[in-house]
Design a protein around this motif. Sequence first.
Motif, PDB file in Angstrom:
ATOM      1  N   MET A   6      11.262  50.005  46.119  1.00  0.00           N
ATOM      2  CA  MET A   6      10.251  49.667  44.242  1.00  0.00           C
ATOM      3  C   MET A   6      11.219  48.187  44.455  1.00  0.00           C
ATOM      4  O   MET A   6      11.740  47.226  44.784  1.00  0.00           O
ATOM      5  CB  MET A   6      10.909  50.218  43.181  1.00  0.00           C
ATOM      6  CG  MET A   6      12.602  50.461  43.892  1.00  0.00           C
ATOM      7  SD  MET A   6      13.500  51.649  42.251  1.00  0.00           S
ATOM      8  CE  MET A   6      15.378  51.623  42.341  1.00  0.00           C
ATOM      9  N   MET A  37      10.345  46.166  36.979  1.00  0.00           N
ATOM     10  CA  MET A  37      10.433  47.025  38.345  1.00  0.00           C
ATOM     11  C   MET A  37       9.291  46.879  38.948  1.00  0.00           C
ATOM     12  O   MET A  37       8.173  47.339  37.653  1.00  0.00           O
ATOM     13  CB  MET A  37      11.554  47.873  38.720  1.00  0.00           C
ATOM     14  CG  MET A  37      12.733  47.916  38.331  1.00  0.00           C
ATOM     15  SD  MET A  37      13.868  49.669  37.777  1.00  0.00           S
ATOM     16  CE  MET A  37      13.352  50.019  39.888  1.00  0.00           C
ATOM     17  N   ARG A  70      15.508  44.678  32.567  1.00  0.00           N
ATOM     18  CA  ARG A  70      15.138  44.580  34.054  1.00  0.00           C
ATOM     19  C   ARG A  70      13.729  45.007  33.874  1.00  0.00           C
ATOM     20  O   ARG A  70      12.833  45.799  33.734  1.00  0.00           O
ATOM     21  CB  ARG A  70      15.927  45.485  34.649  1.00  0.00           C
ATOM     22  CG  ARG A  70      15.579  46.543  35.835  1.00  0.00           C
ATOM     23  CD  ARG A  70      16.085  47.441  36.512  1.00  0.00           C
ATOM     24  NE  ARG A  70      18.012  46.852  36.666  1.00  0.00           N
ATOM     25  CZ  ARG A  70      18.669  47.321  37.637  1.00  0.00           C
ATOM     26  NH1 ARG A  70      19.071  48.780  37.737  1.00  0.00           N
ATOM     27  NH2 ARG A  70      19.828  46.087  37.623  1.00  0.00           N
ATOM     28  N   THR A  83      12.880  45.075  41.735  1.00  0.00           N
ATOM     29  CA  THR A  83      13.901  45.029  40.918  1.00  0.00           C
ATOM     30  C   THR A  83      14.487  43.929  41.126  1.00  0.00           C
ATOM     31  O   THR A  83      14.224  42.934  41.250  1.00  0.00           O
ATOM     32  CB  THR A  83      14.915  46.428  40.757  1.00  0.00           C
ATOM     33  OG1 THR A  83      15.749  45.903  39.912  1.00  0.00           O
ATOM     34  CG2 THR A  83      15.645  46.109  42.349  1.00  0.00           C
ATOM     35  N   CYS A  84      14.211  43.492  39.470  1.00  0.00           N
ATOM     36  CA  CYS A  84      14.663  41.910  39.082  1.00  0.00           C
ATOM     37  C   CYS A  84      15.402  41.978  37.381  1.00  0.00           C
ATOM     38  O   CYS A  84      14.753  42.448  36.662  1.00  0.00           O
ATOM     39  CB  CYS A  84      13.529  41.173  38.832  1.00  0.00           C
ATOM     40  SG  CYS A  84      13.794  39.192  38.709  1.00  0.00           S
ATOM     41  N   ASP A  85      16.426  41.390  37.501  1.00  0.00           N
ATOM     42  CA  ASP A  85      16.919  41.764  36.337  1.00  0.00           C
ATOM     43  C   ASP A  85      16.705  40.156  35.240  1.00  0.00           C
ATOM     44  O   ASP A  85      17.076  39.136  36.409  1.00  0.00           O
ATOM     45  CB  ASP A  85      18.654  41.494  36.841  1.00  0.00           C
ATOM     46  CG  ASP A  85      18.744  42.952  36.937  1.00  0.00           C
ATOM     47  OD1 ASP A  85      18.513  43.882  36.361  1.00  0.00           O
ATOM     48  OD2 ASP A  85      19.916  43.803  37.210  1.00  0.00           O
ATOM     49  N   THR A  90      17.758  46.700  29.133  1.00  0.00           N
ATOM     50  CA  THR A  90      19.588  46.651  29.177  1.00  0.00           C
ATOM     51  C   THR A  90      20.722  46.401  28.671  1.00  0.00           C
ATOM     52  O   THR A  90      21.511  46.324  28.918  1.00  0.00           O
ATOM     53  CB  THR A  90      19.397  46.550  31.225  1.00  0.00           C
ATOM     54  OG1 THR A  90      18.819  44.938  30.724  1.00  0.00           O
ATOM     55  CG2 THR A  90      17.992  47.561  32.148  1.00  0.00           C
ATOM     56  N   PRO A 137      14.699  38.929  42.711  1.00  0.00           N
ATOM     57  CA  PRO A 137      13.801  39.891  42.847  1.00  0.00           C
ATOM     58  C   PRO A 137      14.897  40.729  44.176  1.00  0.00           C
ATOM     59  O   PRO A 137      14.451  40.027  45.400  1.00  0.00           O
ATOM     60  CB  PRO A 137      12.383  39.574  43.243  1.00  0.00           C
ATOM     61  CG  PRO A 137      12.764  38.105  43.034  1.00  0.00           C
ATOM     62  CD  PRO A 137      13.227  37.074  43.058  1.00  0.00           C
ATOM     63  N   TYR A 173      13.899  53.088  47.284  1.00  0.00           N
ATOM     64  CA  TYR A 173      13.622  54.348  46.161  1.00  0.00           C
ATOM     65  C   TYR A 173      14.544  54.876  45.977  1.00  0.00           C
ATOM     66  O   TYR A 173      15.141  55.690  46.370  1.00  0.00           O
ATOM     67  CB  TYR A 173      12.099  54.656  45.305  1.00  0.00           C
ATOM     68  CG  TYR A 173      11.647  55.611  44.780  1.00  0.00           C
ATOM     69  CD1 TYR A 173      10.871  54.617  43.477  1.00  0.00           C
ATOM     70  CD2 TYR A 173      12.231  56.304  44.480  1.00  0.00           C
ATOM     71  CE1 TYR A 173      10.833  55.520  42.734  1.00  0.00           C
ATOM     72  CE2 TYR A 173      12.236  57.554  42.961  1.00  0.00           C
ATOM     73  CZ  TYR A 173      10.942  56.904  42.079  1.00  0.00           C
ATOM     74  OH  TYR A 173      11.165  57.359  41.202  1.00  0.00           O
ATOM     75  N   MET A 187       8.948  47.041  32.694  1.00  0.00           N
ATOM     76  CA  MET A 187      10.276  46.499  31.667  1.00  0.00           C
ATOM     77  C   MET A 187      10.901  46.742  30.970  1.00  0.00           C
ATOM     78  O   MET A 187      10.613  47.236  29.835  1.00  0.00           O
ATOM     79  CB  MET A 187      10.029  44.687  31.430  1.00  0.00           C
ATOM     80  CG  MET A 187      11.407  43.928  30.771  1.00  0.00           C
ATOM     81  SD  MET A 187      10.895  42.474  31.711  1.00  0.00           S
ATOM     82  CE  MET A 187       9.213  41.798  29.981  1.00  0.00           C
TER      83      MET A 187
END
Length: 355
Positions: free
Chosen positions: A37, A163, A161, A39-41, A148, A50, A55, A145
């Motif tokens: 997967m 994803m 976040r 993910t990026c915050d 968070t 990213p 997963y 998104m």
Amino acid sequence: MNSNNENKIQISKISTSKLESIDFDHLPFGEVFTDYMLTCDFVNGEWGTPTIVPYAPFLMDPSAKVFHYGQAIFEGMKAYKDESDSVWLFRPEENFIRFNKSAVRMAMPEVPESIFMDGLKQLVDLERNWVKKGIGSTLYIRPFMIATGTGVIASPSNDYRFMILLSPAKSYYSGEVKVIIAEHFSRAANGGIGAAKAAGNYSAQFYPTKLANEKGYQQVIWTDDATHTKLEESGTMNVFFRINDTLYTAPTSERILDGVTRKSLIAIAERDGIELAVRPVLVDELVEAAKNGSLKEIFGAGTAAVVTIIKGFSYQDNYYELPKVENSYSMDLKNKLTAIQHKLAEDTFGWTVKI
């Protein structure tokens, strides 16, 4: 696990894939996920780097604002594999644009193209063995998104976040469906968030759909919130009506989602000379057409379902069964669209993007 850096996207590799354990002939929609997967915050007012990771679940603070104020948006997309084992996306720029429109409406930060598109392409490329050949086999793509940031004060989050999840998929609906036309409940209202792919739009549908299910119907055709006289969407899909040889669908609005499948079917219909009217369709108009025999077809259109045939509808406790028609517009349009998506027909529109 090993890590490398490609185009600023960090990839943490797995040692063993679960691919061989998956029964691709029996896939419940949206329940099986691939090895990785993305993910990026978004923290301190900017997007981080990213990453593509195995997963897995992740921890969140109980006061994260997604749980309390519903800041959550998503998209639905698909990847396809042609007979030469090349993998293709279908109109991904439309999903990227709509995702950020949803973000703006939900007071969330827009995701840069370098994160959304580059991350999407690298993730799908990494998981290309999960994309199977053949009509009906796809890789469903779920960018989303969530808020968070912590705290229960009623305000937008500061942290988010983004994803992307991937899920091998077959058909969303199996067979034809029956629907109830809504007389009280509405999917969305003017000035609301109906045009955004916000999570709350879908949870709000669950209760009236449950009531429809209890009566033997699979979905609801939503009507406008003010008068309940205009037909809008069917379940989670845009909806089309064929009366005689004219195809009708409601225009997009603050209440109606600008569906990628919807606009693609409209383009194919226009190219092929099908008479098409994009205008409000009235409930009374549909009932009268069902009574006098001019109503030929109703079908839903969406990424997950592609095209779903509606065999009949209920309104004010009266059920109207649709006739079996030859030269079905719904199946013709579905076949032409899926042929483009799977590269079995020439893409004259320039919709497909090779991975």
